[in-house]
Design an enzyme around this catalytic site. Sequence first.
Site, PDB file in Angstrom:
ATOM      1  N   ASP A   1     -11.186 -11.923  -2.520  1.00  0.00           N
ATOM      2  CA  ASP A   1     -12.465 -11.576  -2.700  1.00  0.00           C
ATOM      3  C   ASP A   1     -13.548 -11.648  -3.332  1.00  0.00           C
ATOM      4  O   ASP A   1     -15.017 -11.876  -2.910  1.00  0.00           O
ATOM      5  CB  ASP A   1     -13.323  -9.926  -1.454  1.00  0.00           C
TER       6      ASP A   1
ATOM      7  N   ARG B   1     -20.814 -48.230 -17.422  1.00  0.00           N
ATOM      8  CA  ARG B   1     -20.800 -47.860 -18.092  1.00  0.00           C
ATOM      9  C   ARG B   1     -21.368 -48.290 -18.962  1.00  0.00           C
ATOM     10  O   ARG B   1     -21.779 -48.149 -20.450  1.00  0.00           O
ATOM     11  CB  ARG B   1     -19.399 -48.297 -18.503  1.00  0.00           C
TER      12      ARG B   1
ATOM     13  N   SER C   1      -7.689 -10.481  -6.279  1.00  0.00           N
ATOM     14  CA  SER C   1      -8.574 -10.025  -4.772  1.00  0.00           C
ATOM     15  C   SER C   1      -9.308 -11.305  -5.097  1.00  0.00           C
ATOM     16  O   SER C   1      -9.996 -12.366  -6.093  1.00  0.00           O
ATOM     17  CB  SER C   1      -9.066  -9.129  -4.958  1.00  0.00           C
TER      18      SER C   1
ATOM     19  N   GLU D   1      -3.583 -40.143 -22.966  1.00  0.00           N
ATOM     20  CA  GLU D   1      -3.321 -41.582 -23.450  1.00  0.00           C
ATOM     21  C   GLU D   1      -3.566 -42.477 -25.062  1.00  0.00           C
ATOM     22  O   GLU D   1      -2.714 -43.088 -25.214  1.00  0.00           O
ATOM     23  CB  GLU D   1      -4.444 -42.138 -22.125  1.00  0.00           C
TER      24      GLU D   1
ATOM     25  N   GLU E   1     -15.965 -11.608   7.704  1.00  0.00           N
ATOM     26  CA  GLU E   1     -16.178 -11.356   8.044  1.00  0.00           C
ATOM     27  C   GLU E   1     -16.774  -9.977   8.565  1.00  0.00           C
ATOM     28  O   GLU E   1     -16.841  -9.004   9.592  1.00  0.00           O
ATOM     29  CB  GLU E   1     -14.428 -10.774   8.553  1.00  0.00           C
TER      30      GLU E   1
ATOM     31  N   ARG F   1     -16.294 -40.874 -29.753  1.00  0.00           N
ATOM     32  CA  ARG F   1     -16.590 -40.238 -28.067  1.00  0.00           C
ATOM     33  C   ARG F   1     -15.452 -38.715 -28.197  1.00  0.00           C
ATOM     34  O   ARG F   1     -15.512 -38.349 -26.305  1.00  0.00           O
ATOM     35  CB  ARG F   1     -15.970 -41.111 -27.009  1.00  0.00           C
TER      36      ARG F   1
ATOM     37  N   ARG G   1       1.467  -1.023   0.105  1.00  0.00           N
ATOM     38  CA  ARG G   1      -0.284   0.313  -0.411  1.00  0.00           C
ATOM     39  C   ARG G   1       0.859   1.275   0.136  1.00  0.00           C
ATOM     40  O   ARG G   1       1.765   1.332   0.662  1.00  0.00           O
ATOM     41  CB  ARG G   1      -1.327   0.194   1.375  1.00  0.00           C
TER      42      ARG G   1
END
Length: 753
Positions: A137, A443, A135, A601, A235, A709, A59
């Site tokens: 948040d 499956r 950030s 694979e 908080e 697929r 800061r």
Amino acid sequence: MNAAVRAVVRMGIYVGAKMYFVYEGYQGMVDGGNNIVEVTWECVSSILQVGGTVIGSARCQAFRTREGRLQAAYNLIQKGITNLCVIGGDGSLTGANLFREEWNGLLEELAQTGKIEKEAVKKYAYLNIVGMVGSIDNDFCGTDMTIGTDSALHRIIEVVDAIMTTAQSHQRTFVLEVMGRHCGYLALVSALACGADWVFIPEYPPEEGWEKQLCVKLSENRARKKRLNIIIVAEGAIDIHNKPISSEKVKDLVVSQLGYDTRVTILGHVQRGGTPSAFDRILASRMGVDAVLALLEATPNTPACVVSLSGNQSVRLPLMECVHMTQEVQKAMDNRQFDEAVKLRGRSFENNLNTYKMLSQKKSDAELPKSNFNVAVMNVGAPAAGMNAAVRSAVRMGIIEGHKMLAVSNGFEGFSKGQIKEISWGAVGGWTGQGGSILGTKRTLPAKYLEKIAEQMRSHNINALLVIGGFEAYLGLLELSAAREKYEEFCVPMVMVPATVSNNVPGSDFSIGADTALNTITDTCDRIKLSASGTKRRVFIIETMGGYCGYLASMGGLSAGADVAYIFEEQFDIRELQANVEHLTEKMKTSIQRGLVLRNENCNENYTTDFIYQLYSEEGKGVFDCRKNVLGHMQQGGAPSPFDRNFGTKISAKAIQWISHKLRESYRKEEGKVFANTDDSVCLLGMRTRTLLFQPVAELKDQTDFVHRIPKEQWWLKLRPLMKILAKYKISYDISDSGQLEHVPGCNIQTSS
């Protein structure tokens, strides 16, 4: 933040720019000297897996004054810097915008006092700025996710999972305080992801008399033999009169009213630390690359922008519009206009809140509607983390809508054998954090059991079906809808929600389970890289799952900082393998003496993992040695990531709402039964760029490569060049897709420059 720093530096060097670090935030810019340093490619090596930021952040009071900014401008001019990439929250970004607006005046002043030449004022006339929001948040309007939020959720969920085991053993109540002074995102999403009993957030204060309601809910849960209560407090939580609600206050209430053994855990700065998640690394790498492109395309007339994420797309938004909207949220909260504040937070926040409200509070049987419909839920295909969260959400949503919910065990095979039983609200408690598939999954496809399944549908009077699964689930729905002519029992609404680690289902950019698998791969690669950098001159070849789909290998490569990822979708030959070996040989001459190669694979039947390992070993003799590692089924298991829990929860709830709508639509009163046989009554619910869409499975056929697929077109292929650029390959990068400047929806200020 480090992934963003790495991407900005490397993309900058790739486009031929000179790159500088400004250490310690604006303080370093004001102090100058060795706080502003030119950097090379190797400077950002090995930082991808490190939390925090390697260039520091501070800061800075001085930068808030004009004198401070004057000094900062002088220091930048000394190095000839006129493009700034700022990673921070709304304060840092607002400061950057002010600096940009004053820039010309600051230079004039420096020239008048003789600190810089008059020519310099003309030469460096404009300062371009692009922002990225870092950030935890997730409190910045205009972006779905800020850099760091997903990692903070990982920390919270790790703690909650650990606490759950101890709390269950001791019958304890836990009050967990998480960060979020002005924004309840972390509290809300972690409550959704762990099925907390109650959540306190600044944007949605509890109604008058909440103390009594909370105690009633906790005691009801105990009466239902639930041993554990978890309450999450942001908080910045407040009540309806803007008075703070602290975790201690909640604990004292529970102890005094109910006498339960209650503990408070304040997570604090744990949430800011740790290793960044796969999602954050990919997000930050995408943002970093886009930020450099935005700077290259900036003109004196374009407003300063932030690079942000909408759904699955990188977009650019005017910085001040976002800041304005973010400040509007705070104003609405200060004026106690809480509904307005929730709206301003954006679509994603609102959806999270609505889903949480529906799924956490069980209504009494008298309050629930009675639809007289029976809805079955099942898992199909290989297990994927997050399936259980999806089942829990579907069951509870169905009960809220007034349906009788039936759980089918062990896929279509279990269906044919009648492994079907009613499932209650309480039966799915605590399911969100469980990996694998509690219902059991197979499956097997339904084609060979059609008659038996139809019989079960008839005897259990099943009016609708929700299938949660992978490619087999999609094929299964195609088979069931094709059998409608023969079996009227299948003429009911059916919908599938994609859940597979491979992320290979057409009609959806994401599948439940893929994020968890990606984190497992990233995690393993991090460990392997540490091992490799210890031994030096070592290349690891890692095989990932995915069938023929290269999603895990490509995205794993991007988040782990791999040198190359071999996939089926991008065919490669021996010349490319040779080029990759040469690339690694060159790399070993630098200070980065390790390599990481990922291989899907099924990327090539002849170039197997063993073949590539042997080729690299032979060609790299004397320069580097090789090791190989097949990750296997560890990619399917493990506790689901926050993303998968949430995605599963939200998408399933939406699927059930669609089912309810379709049931009402297709109910034939005179016959007293449901009849739906149109294409749009068998759908797949998928995430497409920015929205969740219901798509008839029949329409998805044309988009599917059934042999391998996989979908014929896959969005993530356009991210592949990023991995290559960040690994120092000289390739062309298509920027036709890079974001045009858009406006923040609902923002009533228009930015001009």
